[in-house]
Design a protein around this motif. Sequence first.
Motif, mmCIF file in Angstrom:
data_model
loop_
_atom_site.group_PDB
_atom_site.id
_atom_site.type_symbol
_atom_site.label_atom_id
_atom_site.label_comp_id
_atom_site.label_asym_id
_atom_site.label_seq_id
_atom_site.Cartn_x
_atom_site.Cartn_y
_atom_site.Cartn_z
ATOM 1 N N LYS A 122 40.242 33.056 33.823
ATOM 2 C CA LYS A 122 41.247 33.548 34.760
ATOM 3 C C LYS A 122 42.224 34.496 34.070
ATOM 4 O O LYS A 122 42.621 35.523 34.639
ATOM 5 C CB LYS A 122 41.994 32.364 35.379
ATOM 6 C CG LYS A 122 42.928 32.747 36.509
ATOM 7 C CD LYS A 122 43.551 31.519 37.147
ATOM 8 C CE LYS A 122 44.465 31.917 38.296
ATOM 9 N NZ LYS A 122 45.094 30.727 38.945
ATOM 10 N N THR A 123 42.614 34.179 32.847
ATOM 11 C CA THR A 123 43.530 35.034 32.094
ATOM 12 C C THR A 123 42.902 36.388 31.806
ATOM 13 O O THR A 123 43.550 37.437 31.948
ATOM 14 C CB THR A 123 43.934 34.353 30.777
ATOM 15 O OG1 THR A 123 44.542 33.090 31.066
ATOM 16 C CG2 THR A 123 44.909 35.212 29.996
ATOM 17 N N ASP A 159 44.381 37.619 41.898
ATOM 18 C CA ASP A 159 44.408 36.275 41.325
ATOM 19 C C ASP A 159 44.144 35.223 42.404
ATOM 20 O O ASP A 159 43.379 34.271 42.188
ATOM 21 C CB ASP A 159 45.755 36.026 40.655
ATOM 22 C CG ASP A 159 45.833 34.661 40.007
ATOM 23 O OD1 ASP A 159 45.259 34.481 38.923
ATOM 24 O OD2 ASP A 159 46.471 33.768 40.592
ATOM 25 N N ASP A 209 51.624 45.144 40.759
ATOM 26 C CA ASP A 209 51.840 43.702 40.606
ATOM 27 C C ASP A 209 51.444 42.953 41.874
ATOM 28 O O ASP A 209 50.924 41.825 41.800
ATOM 29 C CB ASP A 209 53.303 43.424 40.269
ATOM 30 C CG ASP A 209 53.688 43.912 38.878
ATOM 31 O OD1 ASP A 209 52.765 44.133 38.070
ATOM 32 O OD2 ASP A 209 54.890 44.069 38.611
ATOM 33 N N SER A 262 40.793 32.640 42.819
ATOM 34 C CA SER A 262 40.912 31.185 42.937
ATOM 35 C C SER A 262 40.316 30.666 44.239
ATOM 36 O O SER A 262 39.755 29.566 44.269
ATOM 37 C CB SER A 262 42.384 30.775 42.839
ATOM 38 O OG SER A 262 42.941 31.178 41.604
ATOM 39 N N SER A 319 42.284 43.071 35.748
ATOM 40 C CA SER A 319 42.761 43.634 37.017
ATOM 41 C C SER A 319 43.937 44.572 36.788
ATOM 42 O O SER A 319 44.091 45.575 37.497
ATOM 43 C CB SER A 319 43.146 42.508 37.969
ATOM 44 O OG SER A 319 44.255 41.761 37.483
ATOM 45 N N ASN A 320 44.784 44.280 35.799
ATOM 46 C CA ASN A 320 45.864 45.206 35.456
ATOM 47 C C ASN A 320 45.302 46.526 34.941
ATOM 48 O O ASN A 320 45.792 47.602 35.305
ATOM 49 C CB ASN A 320 46.779 44.575 34.400
ATOM 50 C CG ASN A 320 47.824 43.654 34.995
ATOM 51 O OD1 ASN A 320 48.862 44.099 35.479
ATOM 52 N ND2 ASN A 320 47.547 42.364 34.979
ATOM 53 N N VAL A 359 47.706 42.676 41.774
ATOM 54 C CA VAL A 359 47.272 41.737 40.729
ATOM 55 C C VAL A 359 47.393 40.305 41.231
ATOM 56 O O VAL A 359 46.489 39.476 41.035
ATOM 57 C CB VAL A 359 48.097 41.941 39.442
ATOM 58 C CG1 VAL A 359 47.840 40.806 38.455
ATOM 59 C CG2 VAL A 359 47.749 43.271 38.792
ATOM 60 N N SER A 360 48.513 39.987 41.897
ATOM 61 C CA SER A 360 48.676 38.639 42.454
ATOM 62 C C SER A 360 47.670 38.383 43.571
ATOM 63 O O SER A 360 47.167 37.263 43.725
ATOM 64 C CB SER A 360 50.101 38.458 42.969
ATOM 65 O OG SER A 360 50.403 39.394 43.990
ATOM 66 N N GLU A 411 42.795 38.460 34.927
ATOM 67 C CA GLU A 411 44.117 38.999 35.261
ATOM 68 C C GLU A 411 44.408 40.246 34.429
ATOM 69 O O GLU A 411 44.903 41.256 34.943
ATOM 70 C CB GLU A 411 45.188 37.939 35.014
ATOM 71 C CG GLU A 411 46.601 38.434 35.296
ATOM 72 C CD GLU A 411 47.676 37.436 34.930
ATOM 73 O OE1 GLU A 411 48.864 37.810 34.962
ATOM 74 O OE2 GLU A 411 47.329 36.277 34.600
#
Length: 685
Positions: free
Chosen positions: A130-131, A90, A83, A94, A137-138, A86-87, A134
């Motif tokens: 972006k979704t 993200d 996690d 951006s 990336s998981n 992943v952040s 995400e």
Amino acid sequence: MSTIQDESLVYAEEEPDIKTLSRAYTEACSDLDEFFETCRQSYDDRRNIWPGKSDDLRKNGANAFPWQGASDQEVNVVGERIDTYVSMFDMALSRSHIKAFPTSMASMSRAGMVSSFLKWMRSTYIPNFKTEMELGSNYLLEKGLMISYVGWKRESRTFRQSVTMDELAATQPEVAEIILSGEADEEIIELMMGAIPTLTPKRARKVINELRTKGESEIPIPRTSVDCPVVHSCSPDGEVIMPSYVTDPQRAPFIFWRTFLTAQELEKKVVSEGWDRDWVNNAIENLRGKDSAKLDGEKQKYNNRTTMQDDSDLVMVVFGYQRLIDEDDGSEGIYCTAFHPTTEGFAKHELMNGYDDYPFVFTQLSRNEKRVYESQPMSRALRGPQMQIKTERDSRVDRASLATMPPLMHPAGRPPGDWGPGRRVPYRRLGEIAFGPTPQFDPGSVEIEAAMRQQADRAVGLDFESPASVARQQFYVNKFLDHVRDVLNLAWKLFQRMGPDEVFFQVTGNPNPQVMQKGDPNENFSIVVAFDTQSTDPENAETQLKNMVSLVQFDRNGRIDVDKLLEFSAAAINPVFADYVLQPAEEAQAKIQKNVTDDLAKIFSSIEVPAQPNGAQLALQMIQAYAQQPDIAQRLQQDEAFAERLTKYAEQYQFQLQQAQNAQIGRIGTAPAEMGGIQTQGMQS
């Protein structure tokens, strides 16, 4: 695999061999069983799922150890670190810098425009980009592979809308009168079909009859038109399947993409994409819910999800992508076949025009083996520390349970009838009822857990005391951004070959819309998507910016673009804020000229105004040119108040320049060295 010997998997034919494709799909799934099992185990490790787990986090059953009801705690070592990355990904997406570099002289003039267009693609043009990134990336961190499908979607969507005769009479009374008369139905039908291209003659005639008899009808109204790239992140453990031996996905003989569609989506594809009507009818009737067990992957996963009631409505469709060769001239093409592996026939078979390669982008988390499916997920490095920490925590909880309520010792056959605070417990001899021994507290258990946590952090680059962590973090971020770059590059190529002739777009920071034209479909750019993980450290980012800004004083040949340096520095501080406050150099100069011109007009009209906050050099040049005009020069000599206002206005700009020079004097101790008006400070002999 033996299927490679089949000619239908090598040479292009008018119709695909569905039996051969189905056999290739089944064998590929079977060969990947070990990889699917690795993904399932990684899924369980991240979510703390294991057989026999209970909601009260206690061990139960015949094999419970060390006793029934012993501790069975969750430890989120794997999930917490995944996690975190992943952040981080993200944020990198951006705040990343996207740049398109020309690969030829012909593309140099469009490089800047393409860079802005790619930023707009990332933020707006590609739906849910972006979704999807995400989700991808998981998959990359949990399963070791990130797979993205990149395609182009073009469709006109129509919606039913009711219309009444009263509404029609209020807006177009002549048409309403003709409909009621029934004398010119054919002319009305042509008029309606001209206004609504999707309206058929049969439907138009029905609308007229219903308006005439019922006073109300429904007409299809086109509202939205979709013409844009689409990106889907695909799960590697069953959604996208290729032979297990593949080392380069673009060299694979075939790639299967398994997806699930509703009956409504299947019906729509008959109209919009020309799918076979008989195949769709058979799929809706016989295949709905048949493959629902594979909705979340090839391997059944343990979870606490409530049983879904609507998955029985879904139909599994397999898109088989093949690189086939023409036997006559040796040319190759990418072909796509929509089918189901247990039924005959196919929904559609077509040559994918505009695609030089498969429409998929693959990225491996680790590249320590040649084969794509041998990539190791992050959970592999974290599973050992997680299990060891769980053991230590369970032991401490069990030890605390024994210390809180030790075993009770009593004479054989005579246990106390009641036990607890304030209870009256009869006994014959003192000491025959007593607590048993309890294990001593082990401080080493806490130290072992701390060591295991440090080992887990060091393994994935999250130990901030380790000098290697920065390199590991950058390694993982680069893996993700390289995938983003390849996705944007493929989406750009599809726009050149399938997109509209021109697209109006606008990026923040530029109030004027821009127009991107397709140009040459073979035009190439070298796309870079970059993000420095150290920029998240405020002290490090501040040091880098100060060092870069300090180089300006040594730039005597104008090699440093100060405007670009300002743009980059502002983006490093806050990219969203920078997009709003920064403006193009030409626009900024025009704004300063307008503001100074307005100030001069007010000064001429006997209104005293302060200097603008920036642009002192340009303002002084304008004031000097303004004062040299014959009529202004004459008034300066005759009107003392006017001259005083203009002089005060100019002196404020001179003070701004002096303040900037003082900052440089503060660094070198004196005014900059110069000769003949040219600064020589910092020049080397």
